[in-house]
Design a protein around this motif. Structure first.
Motif, PDB file in Angstrom:
ATOM      1  N   ASP A  29       0.838  -1.205   0.000  1.00  0.00           N
ATOM      2  CA  ASP A  29       0.000   0.000   0.000  1.00  0.00           C
ATOM      3  C   ASP A  29       0.870   1.251   0.000  1.00  0.00           C
ATOM      4  O   ASP A  29       2.049   1.198   0.376  1.00  0.00           O
ATOM      5  CB  ASP A  29      -0.918   0.025   1.229  1.00  0.00           C
ATOM      6  CG  ASP A  29      -2.134   0.947   1.041  1.00  0.00           C
ATOM      7  OD1 ASP A  29      -2.323   1.489  -0.063  1.00  0.00           O
ATOM      8  OD2 ASP A  29      -2.894   1.108   2.012  1.00  0.00           O
ATOM      9  N   PHE A  30       0.278   2.362  -0.416  1.00  0.00           N
ATOM     10  CA  PHE A  30       0.937   3.666  -0.347  1.00  0.00           C
ATOM     11  C   PHE A  30       0.775   4.249   1.043  1.00  0.00           C
ATOM     12  O   PHE A  30      -0.244   4.028   1.702  1.00  0.00           O
ATOM     13  CB  PHE A  30       0.286   4.642  -1.337  1.00  0.00           C
ATOM     14  CG  PHE A  30       0.636   4.396  -2.775  1.00  0.00           C
ATOM     15  CD1 PHE A  30       1.758   4.989  -3.343  1.00  0.00           C
ATOM     16  CD2 PHE A  30      -0.146   3.572  -3.561  1.00  0.00           C
ATOM     17  CE1 PHE A  30       2.093   4.759  -4.670  1.00  0.00           C
ATOM     18  CE2 PHE A  30       0.172   3.338  -4.893  1.00  0.00           C
ATOM     19  CZ  PHE A  30       1.296   3.933  -5.457  1.00  0.00           C
ATOM     20  N   ASN A  31       1.756   5.043   1.468  1.00  0.00           N
ATOM     21  CA  ASN A  31       1.568   5.801   2.698  1.00  0.00           C
ATOM     22  C   ASN A  31       0.621   6.969   2.392  1.00  0.00           C
ATOM     23  O   ASN A  31       0.344   7.247   1.218  1.00  0.00           O
ATOM     24  CB  ASN A  31       2.924   6.248   3.280  1.00  0.00           C
ATOM     25  CG  ASN A  31       3.599   7.331   2.452  1.00  0.00           C
ATOM     26  OD1 ASN A  31       3.337   7.491   1.266  1.00  0.00           O
ATOM     27  ND2 ASN A  31       4.497   8.078   3.069  1.00  0.00           N
ATOM     28  N   PRO A  32       0.085   7.631   3.432  1.00  0.00           N
ATOM     29  CA  PRO A  32      -0.954   8.636   3.176  1.00  0.00           C
ATOM     30  C   PRO A  32      -0.541   9.780   2.256  1.00  0.00           C
ATOM     31  O   PRO A  32      -1.393  10.324   1.559  1.00  0.00           O
ATOM     32  CB  PRO A  32      -1.305   9.146   4.576  1.00  0.00           C
ATOM     33  CG  PRO A  32      -1.014   7.995   5.472  1.00  0.00           C
ATOM     34  CD  PRO A  32       0.208   7.336   4.876  1.00  0.00           C
ATOM     35  N   ASN A  33       0.741  10.162   2.214  1.00  0.00           N
ATOM     36  CA  ASN A  33       1.084  11.255   1.291  1.00  0.00           C
ATOM     37  C   ASN A  33       1.574  10.747  -0.070  1.00  0.00           C
ATOM     38  O   ASN A  33       1.915  11.539  -0.946  1.00  0.00           O
ATOM     39  CB  ASN A  33       2.054  12.263   1.923  1.00  0.00           C
ATOM     40  CG  ASN A  33       3.451  11.692   2.129  1.00  0.00           C
ATOM     41  OD1 ASN A  33       3.822  10.687   1.515  1.00  0.00           O
ATOM     42  ND2 ASN A  33       4.224  12.331   2.983  1.00  0.00           N
ATOM     43  N   GLY A  34       1.591   9.428  -0.254  1.00  0.00           N
ATOM     44  CA  GLY A  34       1.869   8.879  -1.578  1.00  0.00           C
ATOM     45  C   GLY A  34       3.325   8.851  -1.995  1.00  0.00           C
ATOM     46  O   GLY A  34       3.642   8.551  -3.146  1.00  0.00           O
ATOM     47  N   THR A  35       4.243   9.136  -1.064  1.00  0.00           N
ATOM     48  CA  THR A  35       5.665   9.166  -1.430  1.00  0.00           C
ATOM     49  C   THR A  35       6.348   7.811  -1.241  1.00  0.00           C
ATOM     50  O   THR A  35       7.407   7.562  -1.798  1.00  0.00           O
ATOM     51  CB  THR A  35       6.436  10.189  -0.572  1.00  0.00           C
ATOM     52  OG1 THR A  35       6.221   9.863   0.812  1.00  0.00           O
ATOM     53  CG2 THR A  35       5.942  11.595  -0.841  1.00  0.00           C
ATOM     54  N   CYS A  36       5.743   6.958  -0.423  1.00  0.00           N
ATOM     55  CA  CYS A  36       6.351   5.669  -0.096  1.00  0.00           C
ATOM     56  C   CYS A  36       5.344   4.547  -0.290  1.00  0.00           C
ATOM     57  O   CYS A  36       4.135   4.772  -0.268  1.00  0.00           O
ATOM     58  CB  CYS A  36       6.797   5.626   1.373  1.00  0.00           C
ATOM     59  SG  CYS A  36       8.050   6.834   1.800  1.00  0.00           S
ATOM     60  N   ILE A  37       5.868   3.330  -0.446  1.00  0.00           N
ATOM     61  CA  ILE A  37       5.018   2.148  -0.394  1.00  0.00           C
ATOM     62  C   ILE A  37       5.565   1.221   0.690  1.00  0.00           C
ATOM     63  O   ILE A  37       6.766   1.202   0.955  1.00  0.00           O
ATOM     64  CB  ILE A  37       4.953   1.397  -1.737  1.00  0.00           C
ATOM     65  CG1 ILE A  37       6.368   1.033  -2.217  1.00  0.00           C
ATOM     66  CG2 ILE A  37       4.197   2.206  -2.781  1.00  0.00           C
ATOM     67  CD1 ILE A  37       6.399  -0.002  -3.316  1.00  0.00           C
ATOM     68  N   ALA A  38       4.661   0.477   1.284  1.00  0.00           N
ATOM     69  CA  ALA A  38       5.066  -0.517   2.279  1.00  0.00           C
ATOM     70  C   ALA A  38       4.601  -1.873   1.807  1.00  0.00           C
ATOM     71  O   ALA A  38       3.527  -2.004   1.210  1.00  0.00           O
ATOM     72  CB  ALA A  38       4.444  -0.203   3.635  1.00  0.00           C
ATOM     73  N   PRO A  52      -3.361   7.326   9.610  1.00  0.00           N
ATOM     74  CA  PRO A  52      -3.569   8.457   8.699  1.00  0.00           C
ATOM     75  C   PRO A  52      -2.509   9.555   8.790  1.00  0.00           C
ATOM     76  O   PRO A  52      -2.289  10.280   7.824  1.00  0.00           O
ATOM     77  CB  PRO A  52      -4.952   9.000   9.078  1.00  0.00           C
ATOM     78  CG  PRO A  52      -5.491   8.120  10.138  1.00  0.00           C
ATOM     79  CD  PRO A  52      -4.564   6.990  10.381  1.00  0.00           C
ATOM     80  N   SER A  53      -1.827   9.681   9.929  1.00  0.00           N
ATOM     81  CA  SER A  53      -0.738  10.663  10.052  1.00  0.00           C
ATOM     82  C   SER A  53       0.477  10.252   9.228  1.00  0.00           C
ATOM     83  O   SER A  53       1.345  11.073   8.935  1.00  0.00           O
ATOM     84  CB  SER A  53      -0.297  10.778  11.520  1.00  0.00           C
ATOM     85  OG  SER A  53       0.317   9.554  11.928  1.00  0.00           O
ATOM     86  N   GLY A  54       0.559   8.964   8.877  1.00  0.00           N
ATOM     87  CA  GLY A  54       1.749   8.453   8.191  1.00  0.00           C
ATOM     88  C   GLY A  54       2.891   8.139   9.127  1.00  0.00           C
ATOM     89  O   GLY A  54       3.928   7.643   8.708  1.00  0.00           O
ATOM     90  N   ASN A  55       2.718   8.407  10.423  1.00  0.00           N
ATOM     91  CA  ASN A  55       3.820   8.224  11.380  1.00  0.00           C
ATOM     92  C   ASN A  55       3.917   6.810  11.958  1.00  0.00           C
ATOM     93  O   ASN A  55       4.940   6.459  12.538  1.00  0.00           O
ATOM     94  CB  ASN A  55       3.680   9.201  12.547  1.00  0.00           C
ATOM     95  CG  ASN A  55       3.769  10.645  12.081  1.00  0.00           C
ATOM     96  OD1 ASN A  55       4.267  10.919  10.991  1.00  0.00           O
ATOM     97  ND2 ASN A  55       3.270  11.561  12.881  1.00  0.00           N
ATOM     98  N   PHE A  56       2.851   6.046  11.837  1.00  0.00           N
ATOM     99  CA  PHE A  56       2.825   4.695  12.402  1.00  0.00           C
ATOM    100  C   PHE A  56       2.322   3.709  11.367  1.00  0.00           C
ATOM    101  O   PHE A  56       1.568   4.083  10.465  1.00  0.00           O
ATOM    102  CB  PHE A  56       1.889   4.618  13.626  1.00  0.00           C
ATOM    103  CG  PHE A  56       2.215   5.597  14.712  1.00  0.00           C
ATOM    104  CD1 PHE A  56       3.218   5.316  15.641  1.00  0.00           C
ATOM    105  CD2 PHE A  56       1.526   6.794  14.813  1.00  0.00           C
ATOM    106  CE1 PHE A  56       3.522   6.223  16.647  1.00  0.00           C
ATOM    107  CE2 PHE A  56       1.832   7.710  15.812  1.00  0.00           C
ATOM    108  CZ  PHE A  56       2.838   7.420  16.729  1.00  0.00           C
TER     109      PHE A  56
END
Length: 346
Positions: A193-202, A238-242
């Protein structure tokens, strides 16, 4: 500030499925939870006390994936019966069927604007559908083995997919080309999946790892080896931090992505955990697995003032994380806590 935060707690059990849970998804308004199972049913759980759950029948085989549309007016499901169904999430649960693929469908994903649906299948293809009149738009064919999962980026311009061919591919939805390819020699990703800001995938790896890649730099940023079984699913806060991961070792793990470390291990399920998802606001998360139970957790640890992931570099991590904060066993009764509420379906 940090002392104001607490540990996650188990709030409720939802019991009603007769076989393993494959996916859980919160409604956009946070008042309901949709679940899919090997028992061929979908269930829609209402969080209001004493509210009854709805059971949706229609699929002829295992339901592999379920997702609410962004406006909450539709529920999409994928099944081993090769179809996708679109349901009205009310007490009647009327549905329409899309004969989607020539093999089991493994995942469904709505674009953020709700206009498109991406489906991934064991026929090795990803298909994109227009939700306006529910018509087929195009296929993406480059994978050489079963596609496990396909997800839109937050802006809808990209799709990320993972396959048992041991690659993760990124596709441009404008020109329908594969624009990026991450390959792994060890295992394949079960989920991506993408992280919430779309810069990374996990990616959730069958090789027991969680990996985070920067798709602009094309490099591996973080590599967690915290599970002792295949990782089946993950969900970004949703914060992208966790990030929270669900694995066949029976645990959920919560990773602090800014610190680059494991902070919680949650032991709530008996047997493999197949799915986990944060609510849209992040205050709750739900998990499900082989034990047929759906667990609803209160997050609590995310009350910190939010730090933006963009502004802090993700720490690069290649080894096992340092000892983490806490193992949480929700089954041990705490005197100061009330009884955990169980919702059963007759």
């Amino acid at each position: 500030m940090a002392s104001a935060t607490e540990d996650p707690v188990l709030e409720r059990y939802f019991k009603g499925h007769k076989a393993a849970i494959t996916t859980v998804d919160f409604s956009p308004n946070g008042k309901q939870l949709a679940t899919a199972s090997w028992d061929t049913f979908l269930m829609l759980w209402n969080f209001k006390p004493q509210a009854r759950a709805y059971r949706y029948m229609g699929h002829k085989d295992v339901v592999t994936s379920v997702q609410f549309s962004p406006h909450g007016n539709l529920l999409a499901s994928a099944s081993r019966d090769r179809t996708v169904r679109l349901w009205i999430p009310d007490k009647k649960g009327k549905s329409s069927e899309i004969k989607a693929h020539t093999a089991p469908v493994r995942s469904v994903d709505f674009s953020t604007d709700g206009q498109y649906l991406a489906t991934a299948s064991e026929d090795k293809s990803i298909k994109v559908w227009s939700m306006y009149r529910q018509r087929f738009l195009y296929s993406l064919y480059r994978h050489t083995h079963w596609v496990r999962c396909a997800k839109f980026s937050p802006d809808g311009r990209l799709i990320v997919s993972c396959s048992e061919d041991k690659t993760i591919k990124i596709w441009d939805t404008t020109n329908k080309q594969c624009v990026n390819n991450f390959s792994d020699s060890v295992g394949f990703a079960n989920y991506v999946d993408f992280n919430p800001n779309g810069t990374c995938i996990a990616s959730a790896g069958s090789d027991q790892t969680v990996k985070i890649w920067d798709i602009r730099l094309n490099k591996l940023l973080q590599h967690y080896q915290v599970h002792s079984g295949g990782v089946n699913y993950l969900s970004f806060h949703p914060s992208g931090n966790f990030l929270i991961s669900a694995a066949s070792d029976g645990t959920l793990k919560i990773l602090d992505l800014l610190e680059g470390r494991l902070i919680y291990t949650l032991q709530g399920h008996t047997g493999p955990v197949f799915t986990v998802s944060f609510s849209k606001g992040g205050e709750l998360f739900a998990s499900g697995g082989a034990d047929t139970q759906v667990l609803l957790w209160r997050t609590n640890f995310d009350d910190l003032p939010s730090k933006d992931l963009n502004k802090r570099n993700l720490k690069r991590l290649h080894f096992d994380s340092p000892p983490h904060l806490l193992d949480i066993y929700p089954r041990t009764p705490h005197p100061h806590e009330g009884k955990i509420e169980t919702v059963e379906v007759s």
